[in-house]
Motif scaffolding. Sequence first.
Motif, PDB file in Angstrom:
ATOM      1  N   HIS A  92       0.839  -1.199   0.000  1.00  0.00           N
ATOM      2  CA  HIS A  92       0.000   0.000   0.000  1.00  0.00           C
ATOM      3  C   HIS A  92       0.877   1.252   0.000  1.00  0.00           C
TER       4      HIS A  92
ATOM      5  N   SER B 275      -6.565   2.294   2.737  1.00  0.00           N
ATOM      6  CA  SER B 275      -5.310   2.079   2.013  1.00  0.00           C
ATOM      7  C   SER B 275      -5.465   2.319   0.514  1.00  0.00           C
TER       8      SER B 275
ATOM      9  N   GLY C 142      -9.605   4.105  -2.069  1.00  0.00           N
ATOM     10  CA  GLY C 142      -8.561   4.410  -1.104  1.00  0.00           C
ATOM     11  C   GLY C 142      -8.444   5.917  -0.972  1.00  0.00           C
TER      12      GLY C 142
ATOM     13  N   ASN D 105       2.319   4.480   1.523  1.00  0.00           N
ATOM     14  CA  ASN D 105       2.628   4.763   2.933  1.00  0.00           C
ATOM     15  C   ASN D 105       3.072   6.208   3.135  1.00  0.00           C
TER      16      ASN D 105
END
Length: 180
Positions: free
Chosen positions: A71, A129, A165, A73
């Motif tokens: 994902h 995410s 997301g 970050n």
Amino acid sequence: MATTNLLDSTEGMYYTDAPLMERVLVPYKHNCKYLKLADVIREDDPQEQDKVTGVCEFVIDESCYIDDTGHFNSVEFNICYNQMMYYVIAKSVKEGLMRSFGNWALSDFWKKQLPDILIVDFKSSFRKSINARKFYGEIMFTNIRMRKGLMYINTECRYWDDNNGICSGEVVLAIVNPVI
């Protein structure tokens, strides 16, 4: 470099300038050039002369610093923020989009890009995410002011992907030795 635009045609719209983007990304290592497209919109209201928005597309095939986390970050958030912020400032200087950069030439931006543009406050919030393989970002320059010889820039940003997301942030920049 892709040539498609992220937004429909509208007044005050400046589409991705591939040669400018390539130059903005020169300081980044090859595997860390995540920004692929960036359209810039200037507010049409004369009272909002320093309000611009950048809408961007990013691709992170492989993280430049860590094994795949699966994902998007916080480190990548910051890298992508910097890339879209630098591009929007460079495009604003080139096209005369913000009054606060009215005395700048691109040569001024190139000299200041790394040593003189500083993040002084950084907040991020991750809600769901984001798939780092392809996602979008938006940066809004909401306020620019001079104080004690520094140019302070308030920005808001957000990222999202095609699977809902989402994350967002607020970043304050300070430019040391601004061209005034």
